[in-house]
Scaffold this motif. Structure first.
Motif, PDB file in Angstrom:
ATOM      1  N   SER A  29       0.678  -3.693  -4.365  1.00 55.08           N
ATOM      2  CA  SER A  29       1.043  -2.726  -3.338  1.00 55.08           C
ATOM      3  C   SER A  29       1.462  -1.445  -4.030  1.00 55.08           C
ATOM      4  O   SER A  29       2.231  -1.476  -4.987  1.00 55.08           O
ATOM      5  CB  SER A  29       2.193  -3.239  -2.478  1.00 55.08           C
ATOM      6  OG  SER A  29       2.541  -2.251  -1.532  1.00 55.08           O
ATOM      7  N   SER A  72       5.098 -12.650   3.454  1.00 53.05           N
ATOM      8  CA  SER A  72       4.089 -13.566   3.997  1.00 53.05           C
ATOM      9  C   SER A  72       3.355 -14.293   2.878  1.00 53.05           C
ATOM     10  O   SER A  72       3.116 -15.500   2.956  1.00 53.05           O
ATOM     11  CB  SER A  72       3.079 -12.807   4.864  1.00 53.05           C
ATOM     12  OG  SER A  72       3.693 -12.314   6.023  1.00 53.05           O
ATOM     13  N   GLN A 119       7.193  -7.004   4.157  1.00 58.94           N
ATOM     14  CA  GLN A 119       6.811  -8.105   5.053  1.00 58.94           C
ATOM     15  C   GLN A 119       5.503  -8.754   4.601  1.00 58.94           C
ATOM     16  O   GLN A 119       5.351  -9.978   4.690  1.00 58.94           O
ATOM     17  CB  GLN A 119       6.708  -7.615   6.498  1.00 58.94           C
ATOM     18  CG  GLN A 119       8.045  -7.266   7.124  1.00 58.94           C
ATOM     19  CD  GLN A 119       9.058  -8.404   7.057  1.00 58.94           C
ATOM     20  OE1 GLN A 119       8.749  -9.560   7.299  1.00 58.94           O
ATOM     21  NE2 GLN A 119      10.293  -8.074   6.699  1.00 58.94           N
ATOM     22  N   ARG A 120       4.551  -7.949   4.102  1.00 61.25           N
ATOM     23  CA  ARG A 120       3.290  -8.513   3.606  1.00 61.25           C
ATOM     24  C   ARG A 120       3.534  -9.400   2.388  1.00 61.25           C
ATOM     25  O   ARG A 120       2.967 -10.483   2.282  1.00 61.25           O
ATOM     26  CB  ARG A 120       2.292  -7.406   3.270  1.00 61.25           C
ATOM     27  CG  ARG A 120       1.704  -6.732   4.505  1.00 61.25           C
ATOM     28  CD  ARG A 120       0.471  -5.905   4.203  1.00 61.25           C
ATOM     29  NE  ARG A 120       0.495  -5.139   2.986  1.00 61.25           N
ATOM     30  CZ  ARG A 120       0.901  -3.868   2.896  1.00 61.25           C
ATOM     31  NH1 ARG A 120       1.317  -3.227   3.965  1.00 61.25           N
ATOM     32  NH2 ARG A 120       0.872  -3.240   1.737  1.00 61.25           N
ATOM     33  N   GLU A 157       7.028  -2.529   5.740  1.00 58.91           N
ATOM     34  CA  GLU A 157       5.749  -3.194   6.030  1.00 58.91           C
ATOM     35  C   GLU A 157       5.211  -3.906   4.787  1.00 58.91           C
ATOM     36  O   GLU A 157       4.767  -5.053   4.859  1.00 58.91           O
ATOM     37  CB  GLU A 157       4.724  -2.176   6.532  1.00 58.91           C
ATOM     38  CG  GLU A 157       3.389  -2.798   6.892  1.00 58.91           C
ATOM     39  CD  GLU A 157       2.371  -1.757   7.325  1.00 58.91           C
ATOM     40  OE1 GLU A 157       1.202  -1.914   6.966  1.00 58.91           O
ATOM     41  OE2 GLU A 157       2.752  -0.801   8.020  1.00 58.91           O
ATOM     42  N   ALA A 158       5.257  -3.238   3.642  1.00 60.56           N
ATOM     43  CA  ALA A 158       4.801  -3.874   2.391  1.00 60.56           C
ATOM     44  C   ALA A 158       5.680  -5.079   2.060  1.00 60.56           C
ATOM     45  O   ALA A 158       5.181  -6.114   1.609  1.00 60.56           O
ATOM     46  CB  ALA A 158       4.813  -2.868   1.249  1.00 60.56           C
TER      47      ALA A 158
END
Length: 150
Positions: free
Chosen positions: A10, A23, A19-20, A16-17
């Motif tokens: 990333s 995951s 959260q990715r 947002e990053a």
């Protein structure tokens, strides 16, 4: 000391990053449920990943520097403000967001050369030594444009 890696690319520090990556790590943890493995730490090989590592350490309840602290350290303006509030000397600086701020900065008394650097970033990217007010007026607009679109 390390039996496995979870690689995640990333180029950004953002919720947002984070959260990715969470995951990806969660999926890995679930895939290891039948093994006798556990995550004991999180590391990055450069400054670009430290916020993400801090986020993962918080999520996994591992020792590490809190995300809030990492964000204070990585933002140069915030870091200087935190240091000044704690009584730690900081270099004189001026935050410049636009052409009006730049003009106000030029009206102040400075000892040249100056160092122009973005508030965010790492690895001395976009850091410029400017020798004169004219050079500052020349190099600020492209730098401002680059960072205002990020």
């Amino acid at each position: 000391l390390c039996s496995d890696w979870i690689t995640f690319e990333s180029a950004e520090d953002s919720d947002e990053a984070n959260q990715r990556v969470w995951s990806a790590v969660s999926a890995w943890v679930k895939s290891q449920a039948s093994c006798a493995r556990e995550l004991l730490g999180c590391m990055t090989y450069d400054e670009w990943g430290i916020e993400m590592c801090a986020f993962l350490c918080e999520q996994l309840k591992l020792p590490g520097t809190p995300v809030k602290t990492i964000r204070q350290i990585r933002n140069k303006v915030t870091f200087r403000d935190v240091c000044a509030a704690a009584g730690i000397p900081v270099p004189r600086y001026r935050t410049v967001h636009n052409a009006e701020d730049l003009q106000g900065a030029l009206e102040m008394e400075w000892t040249w050369p100056l160092i122009l650097k973005p508030a965010q970033g790492a690895g001395s990217y976009y850091v410029r030594k400017v020798e004169t007010p004219e050079e500052l007026l020349e190099v600020f607009p492209p730098m401002h444009e680059e960072f205002s679109t990020q």
